[in-house]
Enzyme design. Structure first.
Site, PDB file in Angstrom:
ATOM      1  CB  THR A 294       8.498  -7.629  -3.184  1.00  0.00           C
ATOM      2  OG1 THR A 294       8.487  -6.216  -3.454  1.00  0.00           O
ATOM      3  CG2 THR A 294       9.922  -8.149  -3.134  1.00  0.00           C
ATOM      4  CD  GLU A 538      -1.467   3.644  -1.141  1.00  0.00           C
ATOM      5  OE1 GLU A 538      -1.483   2.926  -0.117  1.00  0.00           O
ATOM      6  OE2 GLU A 538      -0.601   4.503  -1.346  1.00  0.00           O
TER       7      GLU A 538
END
Length: 559
Positions: A294, A538
């Site tokens: 994902t 991030e």
């Protein structure tokens, strides 16, 4: 061309800086307008299909706007230093070299990666680029800014012990920097490389000392045992710890994410239970979001959370790239509570306590297992794949006691997380520069120190200049966050640039080391591996650029 012009008065230089910033902002606005024509529909909104098809132009816009904002924040830094009487020769060199380099990149093309450039002609703004370079102050910086003589002068100063000013104009924050710089230099830096080679966890004694210094509660409200100092203080602490070792600077990341989630969305009972414990370091947190296959596409997340008859929740599914998972005591865990609602809408966030693992038994919790992922760098906390099969979370574990809000809750932490990651990158970039400068002074070739050779001096000068500029962009994003203003674009810019500078510095410092840099015994080999992850987690650089571009196109402000 006058490579080493007669020094202009400071106020004249700063006036040139302001004019150049104005021109750079105008150029970025022209890029925004050109891209907007390509990717927005009749209603003025970004068309997703067109944005994906024109991805390179979108990302070029993001980089152009990031460079323009970096110049603006470097100008602000210079003016503040001048007002305080602290704008010295090193700082003047940073401005001259930085403006010369970044203005040239705006006009000629910005390196988005090692083999991709954002060139004005490709964006359809060649005319705007010509107008930029025709601006007298811009032309002056192009001729007089990033010269070989100026780069040489900067390295001569820095190699003689001079430092580029890092004051924040706040005595408390400057004291915080000095405190954590001493701690990092004394307690972390001398041992970090061996810990890395041993793939050892950061010693718990270091974690405890960091907790005593308040690392895990910097942004937590004092009512809940934190310091309440804000994101700028968090940046300073993170930067100094990461300058010694990225693992030390990253230990606070999971606490930062967990505390922000709970502070923003938690119930009063959840805040009272968890915030003081995490802020004190008594409880170590980890973030459990990413799944196999994902990546950044959280809408495809499949881990299930099913409510049981007793009100508790059963967790089933797989997670990956979970940092510090074994030694943590609580997880912020994203799972799908409503499989009938596709995409982000069916996701919920949980506060899931677990027993702390050990080397012999890393995951002693029933219904939970895991395995370590071997990694090049970013060690000290370790990465894990996790499997959940009937893992239980109490009834009070649903964040805010509301379902279906998990993604929205998580989104509210993205700004802070990306600012903190940018600060980590700044620390890593300084570490690479420190190692490069030290080696270039110690290593002699053909009877002279390496830094005497022009191209070595050039490398070191640009490393120092870009790190200082990226630092100021990061501080700007932190200040915006502390003022309560939306700063998703600014945080993204900081993360985008700082991560690239960290990698560039590490790669360049290893080049300065030559063959020795490729040897595991030299610290730069560790820093290179540590720096590489910053462009990925991030929000990978490509994702980050897309977010920035969409934010700019959705806004009518200057790019």
């Amino acid at each position: 061309m006058n490579a080493m012009p007669h020094a202009v008065p400071t106020e004249t230089l700063l006036d040139h800086v302001d004019a150049a910033v104005h021109a750079a902002r105008g150029f970025a606005a022209a890029a925004r307008d050109a891209v907007r024509k390509d990717v927005t529909g009749p209603d003025g909104r970004v068309d997703n299909e067109a944005a994906n098809r024109r991805q390179r132009r979108m990302h070029g816009l993001a980089w152009i706007a990031t460079y323009a904002e970096t110049l603006a924040q470097t100008a602000r830094w210079a003016r503040e230093l001048a007002a305080a009487g602290r704008f010295g020769e090193c700082e003047r060199d940073v401005v001259m070299i930085g403006f010369g380099e970044y203005l040239a990149s705006l006009a000629d093309g910005i390196a988005m990666s090692q083999n991709e450039y954002a060139r004005p002609r490709e964006l359809g703004i060649a005319g705007a680029a010509a107008a930029l370079t025709a601006t007298p102050e811009v032309a002056w910086f192009l001729d007089n800014g990033n010269t070989a003589e100026r780069r040489r002068a900067l390295i001569d100063r820095l190699s003689s012990g001079a430092r580029i000013a890092d004051t924040l104009g706040d005595d408390d924050l400057d004291m915080v920097r000095e405190q954590f710089r001493r701690f990092a230099q004394d307690k972390v830096a001398p041992y970090a490389h061996q810990w890395h080679l041993d793939n050892a966890l950061v010693p718990i004694e270091i974690v405890d000392q960091m907790a005593e210094l308040g690392v895990f509660g910097i942004c937590v409200d004092p009512d809940y045992g934190g310091l309440g100092m804000g994101k700028l203080a968090m940046c300073v602490v993170t930067e100094e710890l990461s300058r010694a070792w990225i693992a030390a600077g990253s230990l606070g990341t999971r606490a930062e994410i967990a505390c922000e989630l709970i502070a923003i969305a938690g119930t009063d009972e959840q805040k009272a239970r968890w915030l003081p414990a995490i802020a004190s370091g008594e409880v170590l947190a980890t973030a459990v979001f990413t799944e196999p296959d994902t990546g950044s596409d959280l809408a495809s997340l499949r881990t299930r959370a099913t409510r049981q008859d007793d009100g508790s929740w059963r967790i089933d599914g797989n997670k990956t790239w979970i940092t510090h998972a074994a030694r943590s005591d609580v997880m912020t865990l994203l799972a799908r509570t409503d499989p009938a609602r596709p995409g982000h809408d069916g996701l919920s966030m949980f506060i899931a306590p677990k027993p702390r693992g050990s080397e012999d038994d890393p995951f002693p919790a029933e219904g939970m297992s895991g395995g370590e992922i071997g990694v090049l760098g970013y060690r000290g906390m370790r990465e894990y794949e996790l499997s959940f099969a009937g893992f239980r979370v109490g009834e009070d574990g649903l964040l805010g006691n509301v379902e279906g809000q998990g993604f929205k809750q998580l989104m509210q932490t993205f700004e802070g997380a990306r600012i903190q990651t940018a600060a980590r990158a700044i620390g890593v970039a300084w570490n690479a520069y420190d190692l490069g400068l030290q080696y270039a002074g110690e290593r002699r070739q053909f009877g002279t120190a390496l830094w005497s050779f022009p191209r070595v001096a050039d490398k070191l000068a640009l490393m120092a200049v870009e790190t200082a500029m990226a630092r100021e962009l990061t501080y700007f994003a932190a200040r915006e966050k502390d003022q309560g203003r939306r700063c998703d674009v600014e945080a993204g810019m900081a993360k985008l640039l700082a991560a690239r500078v960290a990698w560039s510095n590490a790669d360049t410092a290893l080049q300065i080391h030559g063959g020795n840099g490729y040897a595991l015994e030299y610290q730069i080999s560790r820093v290179l591996c540590d720096a590489r992850i910053l462009n990925i987690f991030e929000g990978a650089a490509e994702i980050q650029a897309h977010v920035i571009a969409r934010g700019l196109l959705a806004s009518r402000r200057n790019a």
